[in-house]
Design a protein around this motif. Sequence first.
Motif, short mmCIF file in Angstrom:
data_model
loop_
_atom_site.label_atom_id
_atom_site.label_comp_id
_atom_site.label_asym_id
_atom_site.label_seq_id
_atom_site.Cartn_x
_atom_site.Cartn_y
_atom_site.Cartn_z
N VAL A 21 41.30 38.76 64.69
CA VAL A 21 41.55 38.78 63.24
C VAL A 21 40.24 38.73 62.48
N ILE A 22 40.13 39.56 61.46
CA ILE A 22 39.01 39.49 60.52
C ILE A 22 39.58 38.98 59.18
N PRO A 23 39.18 37.81 58.73
CA PRO A 23 39.68 37.31 57.44
C PRO A 23 39.03 38.04 56.28
N MET A 24 39.81 38.26 55.22
CA MET A 24 39.32 38.94 54.03
C MET A 24 39.63 38.05 52.81
N ALA A 25 38.60 37.40 52.30
CA ALA A 25 38.75 36.58 51.10
C ALA A 25 38.61 37.46 49.86
N VAL A 26 39.36 37.14 48.83
CA VAL A 26 39.38 38.00 47.64
C VAL A 26 39.37 37.14 46.38
N GLN A 27 38.57 37.56 45.41
CA GLN A 27 38.62 37.02 44.05
C GLN A 27 38.94 38.18 43.11
N SER A 28 40.20 38.32 42.73
CA SER A 28 40.58 39.43 41.85
C SER A 28 41.53 39.01 40.73
N ALA A 81 39.64 30.58 56.08
CA ALA A 81 38.70 31.70 55.91
C ALA A 81 39.05 32.58 54.71
N ILE A 82 40.34 32.78 54.44
CA ILE A 82 40.68 33.66 53.32
C ILE A 82 40.58 32.94 51.98
N ASN A 83 40.36 31.63 52.03
CA ASN A 83 40.23 30.84 50.80
C ASN A 83 38.81 30.37 50.53
N VAL A 84 37.82 30.92 51.24
CA VAL A 84 36.45 30.44 51.07
C VAL A 84 35.88 30.71 49.68
N LEU A 85 36.42 31.71 48.99
CA LEU A 85 35.91 32.02 47.65
C LEU A 85 36.57 31.17 46.56
N ASN A 86 37.58 30.39 46.93
CA ASN A 86 38.31 29.61 45.93
C ASN A 86 37.42 28.62 45.18
N ALA A 87 36.50 28.02 45.93
CA ALA A 87 35.66 26.97 45.32
C ALA A 87 34.44 27.53 44.60
N GLU A 88 34.23 28.85 44.67
CA GLU A 88 33.06 29.45 44.05
C GLU A 88 33.37 29.97 42.65
#
Length: 234
Positions: A179-186, A224-231
């Motif tokens: 699996v490759i996780p894909m984090a998204v901020q959209s 992994a898909i939530n790593v951008l949540n805190a940014e």
Amino acid sequence: MKLVIAAVRSIAFYLAFYLGSFLLALVSVPASFMAQRRMAGLGSIWARWHRWCTRHLLGVKIVIEGTVPTGKVIVAGKHESFFEAIDLPNLLHRPVPFAKSELLDIPLWGKVGKAYGMVRVERDQGAKALRAMMSQARAFSEEGRPLVIFPEGTRVAPGEGPPLRSGFAGIYKLVGLPVIPMAVQSGHVYHRWIKPSGTIRVAFGPEIPAGLPRDGIEERVRAAINVLNAEPRQ
């Protein structure tokens, strides 16, 4: 003033994107009588048109981080808005999304989706439907096309990280691929009627190997898909 500009940009986006979508739908009628590969190309054209409208009419910058995956993998993505669902052919090379059966039954669009290549997901999966889904997924994977799934099952608000749907772990186990996780901020930009300019970020994480136990894969993918949540969101 910013709100007025955003409203004008959004109206221009809706007019251009949906008019283009309508014209492509009309083209799909004669294309449905031609070779399947010609019809499949309409899906990629639609995604490129959507990306152009997003960048040039909405004024949204799109930033891709990490190594874009290719080949025999499952890409597990965060789903905050329709942007990442429509933009998949721009993000990945010939991706194959897991799509609800209702989407593939839409007149015209469903034919384009089937020609492009999607794995049909039935809401109430019996054993026969599950076998058909896995057969489709393996066949597409053997062609070297990455499989794409949104394991949270639906769109979620920015900053939220709900548990993954139970079906994801089953698909991971049965398909037997990393699996490759894909984090998204959209969502902060795209998931609203009046869409402000800003930046959409898509970040691909390190590969998670096949064969992990259910708890292990769900925990690692969810993180992994939530790593951008805190940014910060721009």
